[in-house]
Design a protein around this motif. Structure first.
Motif, PDB file in Angstrom:
ATOM      1  N   GLY A  28       0.811  -1.210   0.000  1.00  0.00           N
ATOM      2  CA  GLY A  28       0.000   0.000   0.000  1.00  0.00           C
ATOM      3  C   GLY A  28       0.847   1.264   0.000  1.00  0.00           C
ATOM      4  O   GLY A  28       0.510   2.245  -0.669  1.00  0.00           O
ATOM      5  N   LEU A  29       1.958   1.237   0.741  1.00  0.00           N
ATOM      6  CA  LEU A  29       2.850   2.400   0.767  1.00  0.00           C
ATOM      7  C   LEU A  29       3.563   2.597  -0.563  1.00  0.00           C
ATOM      8  O   LEU A  29       3.814   3.732  -0.990  1.00  0.00           O
ATOM      9  CB  LEU A  29       3.879   2.231   1.890  1.00  0.00           C
ATOM     10  N   PRO A  32       1.499   3.994  -4.835  1.00  0.00           N
ATOM     11  CA  PRO A  32       1.487   5.245  -5.598  1.00  0.00           C
ATOM     12  C   PRO A  32       2.737   5.450  -6.438  1.00  0.00           C
ATOM     13  O   PRO A  32       2.649   5.942  -7.567  1.00  0.00           O
ATOM     14  CB  PRO A  32       1.373   6.312  -4.495  1.00  0.00           C
ATOM     15  N   ARG A 207      -6.188  -0.856   0.396  1.00  0.00           N
ATOM     16  CA  ARG A 207      -6.978   0.208  -0.223  1.00  0.00           C
ATOM     17  C   ARG A 207      -6.148   1.166  -1.068  1.00  0.00           C
ATOM     18  O   ARG A 207      -6.599   1.586  -2.142  1.00  0.00           O
ATOM     19  CB  ARG A 207      -7.746   0.971   0.864  1.00  0.00           C
ATOM     20  N   PRO A 208      -4.946   1.555  -0.632  1.00  0.00           N
ATOM     21  CA  PRO A 208      -4.135   2.393  -1.529  1.00  0.00           C
ATOM     22  C   PRO A 208      -3.806   1.698  -2.853  1.00  0.00           C
ATOM     23  O   PRO A 208      -3.639   2.364  -3.875  1.00  0.00           O
ATOM     24  CB  PRO A 208      -2.864   2.647  -0.703  1.00  0.00           C
ATOM     25  N   THR A 211      -6.827   2.124  -5.086  1.00  0.00           N
ATOM     26  CA  THR A 211      -6.831   3.493  -5.595  1.00  0.00           C
ATOM     27  C   THR A 211      -5.807   3.659  -6.712  1.00  0.00           C
ATOM     28  O   THR A 211      -6.077   4.320  -7.728  1.00  0.00           O
ATOM     29  CB  THR A 211      -6.526   4.481  -4.460  1.00  0.00           C
ATOM     30  N   ALA A 212      -4.637   3.058  -6.534  1.00  0.00           N
ATOM     31  CA  ALA A 212      -3.600   3.137  -7.552  1.00  0.00           C
ATOM     32  C   ALA A 212      -4.023   2.437  -8.834  1.00  0.00           C
ATOM     33  O   ALA A 212      -3.755   2.929  -9.936  1.00  0.00           O
ATOM     34  CB  ALA A 212      -2.299   2.528  -7.020  1.00  0.00           C
ATOM     35  N   TYR A 215      -6.242   4.476 -10.852  1.00  0.00           N
ATOM     36  CA  TYR A 215      -5.467   5.509 -11.555  1.00  0.00           C
ATOM     37  C   TYR A 215      -4.719   4.934 -12.752  1.00  0.00           C
ATOM     38  O   TYR A 215      -4.702   5.527 -13.835  1.00  0.00           O
ATOM     39  CB  TYR A 215      -4.496   6.158 -10.571  1.00  0.00           C
ATOM     40  N   LEU A 272      -4.639  10.614  -5.765  1.00  0.00           N
ATOM     41  CA  LEU A 272      -3.815   9.425  -5.554  1.00  0.00           C
ATOM     42  C   LEU A 272      -2.806   9.762  -4.474  1.00  0.00           C
ATOM     43  O   LEU A 272      -2.652   9.059  -3.500  1.00  0.00           O
ATOM     44  CB  LEU A 272      -3.127   9.024  -6.868  1.00  0.00           C
ATOM     45  N   HIS A 273      -2.076  10.778  -4.652  1.00  0.00           N
ATOM     46  CA  HIS A 273      -1.253  11.413  -3.612  1.00  0.00           C
ATOM     47  C   HIS A 273      -0.788  12.728  -4.201  1.00  0.00           C
ATOM     48  O   HIS A 273      -0.522  12.821  -5.391  1.00  0.00           O
ATOM     49  CB  HIS A 273      -0.058  10.533  -3.195  1.00  0.00           C
TER      50      HIS A 273
END
Length: 338
Positions: A28-29, A32, A207-208, A211-212, A215, A272-273
């Motif tokens: 997750g980290l 992005p 979850r990240p 989201t990625a 994208y 996204l970030h």
């Protein structure tokens, strides 16, 4: 196996249980950065596949821990012909841990099933809507002043563009828009988004990643549209103008639109970030495309660096091995031949 060896082996069960649960947080980290630096098609496949493996491993770990609590129940031991004495001496999992794992497992399964139900219903609705649209071609224009453009999977799939969206773009930008939606349709991007969201439902630390993936499928479609029109600057301009037109619309996208439920509408809110997805997509199109760095020892085809790929493979291997080891140890504890 002697009871001493059994105890030594099962002492590692806590580690085998917890690692598959927390390792998805590392992905997750990193998600992005993978989404930004890798070629979009490669990033989509890599992130989606990794999310599936990590979600499966964490689910197995929860199941093992919950099972470690179930086997303590006298009735379960009687039905399974297990020795209560051996179970009590060899099982290192506390009742509180097992109960918590059972609650988390049920919550993950329920969340995944509810999400799967919504996605299936949206896919069926999209198929019916695609079949009911006028004409027989892939491209359909609907008379609607609200600027919208989306892909509807079905047999056949359809690319739907509203008259309001066509009015907001010039001829070259319309070509980009249609090519973008066709890329969504032909590459089945809704499936990648759905799988990533199911993995995130099983383990919220992913979850990240979902989201990625939402994208990267947009970036994948952007690159296909840029290739189709042969002008990256025009593609960037079309993406920006379409997003601006949608933002200025009083109504915007309908939440009941099947494409919205499938996650392939293309104009999402929420970053996204850093900057939002649309500005980052525009910036990526204005930059040179990600290509293979031929001749460099630290890069593979499609611009995939060696080090991140090795790190991701190690992450997946560690999670899978730990989940398997935890399940194997429980098997040894319940084996009457032990």
């Amino acid at each position: 196996m002697h009871l001493t060896n059994l105890l030594l082996g099962l002492d590692s069960l806590h580690l085998f249980f917890y690692l598959p649960l927390v390792l998805p947080g590392l992905l997750g980290l990193a998600a992005p950065r993978f989404a930004e630096r890798l070629e979009p098609r490669v990033a989509t496949w890599l992130l989606t596949g990794s999310a599936v493996v990590l979600a499966a491993a964490s689910t197995v770990a929860l199941g093992v821990l919950a099972l470690a609590g179930v086997i303590r129940i006298p009735l379960a031991a009687l039905i399974g012909h297990w020795s209560p004495t051996t179970i009590a001496q060899g099982d290192p999992v506390s009742k509180a841990e097992a109960a918590l794992a059972a609650v988390l497992l049920v919550a993950a399964v329920v969340a995944a099933l509810r999400l799967l139900r919504r996605r299936v219903r949206a896919l069926v609705a999209a198929g019916f809507e695609a079949a009911c649209l006028p004409g027989a071609g892939e491209y359909v224009v609907v008379d609607d002043p609200a600027p919208e453009a989306y892909a509807l999977p079905g047999r056949p799939g359809r690319v739907v563009v509203s008259s309001g969206m066509l009015a907001a773009l010039d001829e070259g930008e319309r070509e980009v828009l249609i090519a973008h939606e066709r890329a969504h349709l032909r590459a089945h991007h809704y499936a990648f988004v759905a799988v990533a969201h199911l993995a995130a439902a099983a383990n919220p630390l992913l979850r990240p990643v979902s989201t990625a993936v939402a994208y990267t499928v947009e970036r994948w479609a952007d690159e296909r549209a840029a290739d189709a029109c042969g002008d990256r600057r025009r593609a960037a301009q079309a993406v920006g103008k379409a997003a601006l037109a949608t933002k200025r619309s009083a109504r915007g996208a309908s939440p009941r639109n099947p494409a919205t439920a499938l996650g392939i509408l293309g104009l999402r809110r929420g970053p996204l970030h850093g900057a939002g997805p649309v500005p980052r997509r525009v910036a990526a199109l204005l930059a040179p495309p990600v290509r293979a760095r031929r001749g460099l020892p630290w890069a593979l085809p499609f611009g995939v660096p060696w080090l991140p790929l090795v790190a991701m493979c190690a992450l997946l291997a560690a999670s899978g091995v730990c989940a398997f080891a935890a399940a194997h140890d429980i098997h040894l504890l319940l084996d009457p031949r032990g």
